[in-house]
Motif scaffolding. Structure first.
Motif, PDB file in Angstrom:
ATOM      1  N   PHE A 109       0.799  -1.233   0.000  1.00  0.00           N
ATOM      2  CA  PHE A 109       0.000   0.000   0.000  1.00  0.00           C
ATOM      3  C   PHE A 109       0.833   1.285   0.000  1.00  0.00           C
ATOM      4  CE2 PHE A 109      -2.851  -3.210   1.873  1.00  0.00           C
ATOM      5  CZ  PHE A 109      -3.941  -3.060   1.021  1.00  0.00           C
ATOM      6  N   LEU A 110       2.075   1.218   0.482  1.00  0.00           N
ATOM      7  CA  LEU A 110       2.887   2.432   0.558  1.00  0.00           C
ATOM      8  C   LEU A 110       4.093   2.385  -0.370  1.00  0.00           C
ATOM      9  CD1 LEU A 110       2.953   2.958   4.448  1.00  0.00           C
ATOM     10  CD2 LEU A 110       1.376   3.981   2.791  1.00  0.00           C
ATOM     11  N   GLY A 111       4.384   1.204  -0.903  1.00  0.00           N
ATOM     12  CA  GLY A 111       5.528   1.076  -1.790  1.00  0.00           C
ATOM     13  C   GLY A 111       6.864   1.116  -1.063  1.00  0.00           C
ATOM     14  N   GLU A 112       6.862   0.876   0.251  1.00  0.00           N
ATOM     15  CA  GLU A 112       8.106   0.881   1.020  1.00  0.00           C
ATOM     16  C   GLU A 112       8.883  -0.411   0.774  1.00  0.00           C
ATOM     17  OE1 GLU A 112       7.216   3.769   4.851  1.00  0.00           O
ATOM     18  OE2 GLU A 112       7.314   1.602   5.146  1.00  0.00           O
ATOM     19  N   THR A 113      10.179  -0.282   0.591  1.00  0.00           N
ATOM     20  CA  THR A 113      11.028  -1.459   0.339  1.00  0.00           C
ATOM     21  C   THR A 113      12.257  -1.415   1.244  1.00  0.00           C
ATOM     22  OG1 THR A 113      12.195  -0.300  -1.425  1.00  0.00           O
ATOM     23  CG2 THR A 113      10.299  -1.659  -2.063  1.00  0.00           C
ATOM     24  N   LEU A 114      12.950  -2.532   1.310  1.00  0.00           N
ATOM     25  CA  LEU A 114      14.199  -2.631   2.058  1.00  0.00           C
ATOM     26  C   LEU A 114      15.286  -3.137   1.113  1.00  0.00           C
ATOM     27  CD1 LEU A 114      12.941  -4.394   5.334  1.00  0.00           C
ATOM     28  CD2 LEU A 114      13.495  -1.965   5.069  1.00  0.00           C
ATOM     29  N   SER A 115      16.499  -2.642   1.299  1.00  0.00           N
ATOM     30  CA  SER A 115      17.626  -3.170   0.536  1.00  0.00           C
ATOM     31  C   SER A 115      17.949  -4.575   1.042  1.00  0.00           C
ATOM     32  CB  SER A 115      18.847  -2.257   0.692  1.00  0.00           C
ATOM     33  OG  SER A 115      19.307  -2.306   2.046  1.00  0.00           O
ATOM     34  N   LYS A 116      18.825  -5.297   0.347  1.00  0.00           N
ATOM     35  CA  LYS A 116      19.180  -6.654   0.762  1.00  0.00           C
ATOM     36  C   LYS A 116      19.778  -6.666   2.160  1.00  0.00           C
ATOM     37  CE  LYS A 116      19.917  -8.560  -3.877  1.00  0.00           C
ATOM     38  NZ  LYS A 116      20.914  -9.171  -4.808  1.00  0.00           N
ATOM     39  N   GLN A 117      20.635  -5.684   2.444  1.00  0.00           N
ATOM     40  CA  GLN A 117      21.266  -5.623   3.768  1.00  0.00           C
ATOM     41  C   GLN A 117      20.247  -5.256   4.838  1.00  0.00           C
ATOM     42  OE1 GLN A 117      25.214  -4.048   3.943  1.00  0.00           O
ATOM     43  NE2 GLN A 117      24.897  -3.090   5.937  1.00  0.00           N
ATOM     44  N   GLN A 118      19.346  -4.330   4.519  1.00  0.00           N
ATOM     45  CA  GLN A 118      18.295  -3.961   5.465  1.00  0.00           C
ATOM     46  C   GLN A 118      17.351  -5.125   5.723  1.00  0.00           C
ATOM     47  OE1 GLN A 118      16.670  -0.545   3.423  1.00  0.00           O
ATOM     48  NE2 GLN A 118      17.777   0.898   4.734  1.00  0.00           N
ATOM     49  N   LEU A 119      17.057  -5.904   4.670  1.00  0.00           N
ATOM     50  CA  LEU A 119      16.190  -7.065   4.829  1.00  0.00           C
ATOM     51  C   LEU A 119      16.846  -8.107   5.732  1.00  0.00           C
ATOM     52  CD1 LEU A 119      13.536  -8.442   4.030  1.00  0.00           C
ATOM     53  CD2 LEU A 119      14.709  -9.395   2.031  1.00  0.00           C
ATOM     54  N   LEU A 120      18.160  -8.298   5.562  1.00  0.00           N
ATOM     55  CA  LEU A 120      18.891  -9.220   6.434  1.00  0.00           C
ATOM     56  C   LEU A 120      18.858  -8.727   7.877  1.00  0.00           C
ATOM     57  CD1 LEU A 120      20.717 -11.702   6.756  1.00  0.00           C
ATOM     58  CD2 LEU A 120      22.682 -10.235   6.220  1.00  0.00           C
ATOM     59  N   ALA A 121      19.065  -7.417   8.072  1.00  0.00           N
ATOM     60  CA  ALA A 121      19.001  -6.833   9.421  1.00  0.00           C
ATOM     61  C   ALA A 121      17.606  -7.007  10.007  1.00  0.00           C
ATOM     62  CB  ALA A 121      19.370  -5.349   9.352  1.00  0.00           C
ATOM     63  N   PHE A 122      16.592  -6.826   9.189  1.00  0.00           N
ATOM     64  CA  PHE A 122      15.188  -6.991   9.588  1.00  0.00           C
ATOM     65  C   PHE A 122      14.947  -8.402  10.137  1.00  0.00           C
ATOM     66  CE2 PHE A 122      10.861  -8.278   8.234  1.00  0.00           C
ATOM     67  CZ  PHE A 122      10.099  -7.321   8.879  1.00  0.00           C
ATOM     68  N   ILE A 123      15.402  -9.415   9.402  1.00  0.00           N
ATOM     69  CA  ILE A 123      15.204 -10.814   9.808  1.00  0.00           C
ATOM     70  C   ILE A 123      15.976 -11.132  11.092  1.00  0.00           C
ATOM     71  CG2 ILE A 123      15.605 -13.226   9.141  1.00  0.00           C
ATOM     72  CD1 ILE A 123      15.223 -12.295   6.204  1.00  0.00           C
ATOM     73  N   ILE A 124      17.224 -10.644  11.174  1.00  0.00           N
ATOM     74  CA  ILE A 124      18.056 -10.906  12.350  1.00  0.00           C
ATOM     75  C   ILE A 124      17.475 -10.232  13.588  1.00  0.00           C
ATOM     76  CG2 ILE A 124      20.326 -10.455  13.388  1.00  0.00           C
ATOM     77  CD1 ILE A 124      21.542 -10.826  10.617  1.00  0.00           C
ATOM     78  N   LEU A 125      16.962  -9.006  13.445  1.00  0.00           N
ATOM     79  CA  LEU A 125      16.356  -8.295  14.569  1.00  0.00           C
ATOM     80  C   LEU A 125      15.134  -9.030  15.103  1.00  0.00           C
ATOM     81  CD1 LEU A 125      16.648  -4.608  13.323  1.00  0.00           C
ATOM     82  CD2 LEU A 125      17.641  -5.518  15.431  1.00  0.00           C
ATOM     83  N   ILE A 126      14.297  -9.538  14.202  1.00  0.00           N
ATOM     84  CA  ILE A 126      13.112 -10.292  14.632  1.00  0.00           C
ATOM     85  C   ILE A 126      13.531 -11.569  15.362  1.00  0.00           C
ATOM     86  CG2 ILE A 126      11.093 -11.588  13.852  1.00  0.00           C
ATOM     87  CD1 ILE A 126      10.833  -9.611  11.541  1.00  0.00           C
TER      88      ILE A 126
END
Length: 321
Positions: A109-126
């Motif tokens: 709905f907002l078109g927000e994306t994450l870079s590959k490194q941000q996506l990896l950080a996202f998964i590790i943080l969770i």
């Protein structure tokens, strides 16, 4: 800037959780009553309009009130799940699913994306947040988990066994809370894109207050709310109690501010930092207040939380780098 605001807000939330352990003398056993008393506090946000006056048009006002009302519904599901089980079971489920749902909805709905490194950080943080918030994870119990899961879903289309119904209700309410939290965060982000932050925040809070007023028109809910108030004790240190509530309100405003400036999914994923702060604070002061605070660290739990701590720190490093 929004990263610093988010981390600061989660630090305050960790402190508020500790303070509430000392302050709360009576549990609220109804999700309706809990949502009502949290929603009532929303009216005090209107004072911010005296310093930053802003009036929305009809379309903007509708969205604002909807967001506030949605948050109230979220609280009902959240507290229902907490009431049905220990927080140590509910918090990891909601804490893990909310950023995932937020990521999906914000992308659609907002078109927000994450870079590959941000996506990896996202998964590790969770993952790190999960390990810290869980009491204990025993990998060797996976067969028991699978067996329990099969009981819950039955034979694909079979009925849910009576023994599994409490767990299924818990999962339903926890998942619904995570979905509603995600929808609220994405909607409020949309509001902040097109409205000034203070104006959008205050008018959305009024949506929660309108919701609690509507609650009083339902006879059964009104009876539950007033019954909860009977016999409630005044906090021993009223000034301390009010200060804690003001800090909680400040943390909520800061999280909303961070959402208005940054990525919705990442702000939610960073909740693992709050679990880290909470773990460290309890570790430092639990010996001084053993009756109020206790953290079980035997049987591999400390190692589990240590791994979670390293993961949260690594996730933060990856995201900042």
């Amino acid at each position: 800037m929004w990263l610093f605001i988010t981390i600061s807000a989660y630090f305050i939330n960790a402190g508020v959780y500790i303070a509430d352990k000392f302050l709360l003398s009576k549990k609220i056993h109804s999700s309706i009553a809990y949502a009502f008393y949290v929603g009532v506090w929303s009216i005090f946000n209107i004072g911010l309009l005296f310093f930053w006056p802003w009036m929305p048009n009809l379309q903007e006002l509708t969205l604002d009130l909807l967001a506030g009302f949605l948050f109230l519904i979220t609280l009902v599901f959240w507290y229902k799940a907490l009431h049905q089980s220990e927080a140590s079971r509910v918090v990891p489920i909601v804490g893990a699913l909310t950023p995932i749902f937020s990521f999906i909805l914000s992308f659609v709905f907002l078109g927000e994306t994450l870079s590959k490194q941000q996506l990896l950080a996202f998964i590790i943080l969770i993952g790190g947040g999960l390990l810290i918030s869980l009491k204990q994870t025993k990998v060797y119990l996976y067969k028991k988990v699978i067996s329990r899961f099969r009981e819950i879903i039955g034979e694909i289309i079979g009925e849910i066994p009576a023994s599994a119904q409490p767990t299924s209700r818990l999962l339903v309410n926890a998942v619904m809370a995570a979905i509603f939290f995600a929808v609220y965060y994405v909607l409020i982000k949309y509001i902040y894109i097109y409205q000034p932050f203070i104006g959008g925040f205050v008018w959305s809070r009024l949506g929660s207050f309108v919701g609690v007023i509507l609650m009083l028109f339902v006879p059964d809910w009104r009876r539950i709310i007033f019954a909860q108030q009977k016999g409630a004790k005044t906090p021993k240190n009223l000034f301390f109690f009010l200060m804690v509530r003001l800090l909680a309100a400040a943390a909520f405003i800061m999280i909303n501010w961070a959402i208005s400036l940054g990525n919705v999914a990442m702000v939610n994923a960073l909740q693992g930092v709050q679990y880290l702060f909470l773990f460290v604070i309890i570790l430092l002061i639990s010996n001084k207040f053993p009756k109020v605070l206790h953290e079980q660290l035997g049987h591999g739990v400390f190692l589990q939380k240590l791994i979670g701590t390293v993961m949260v720190c690594l996730g933060l490093y990856l995201f900042i780098a």
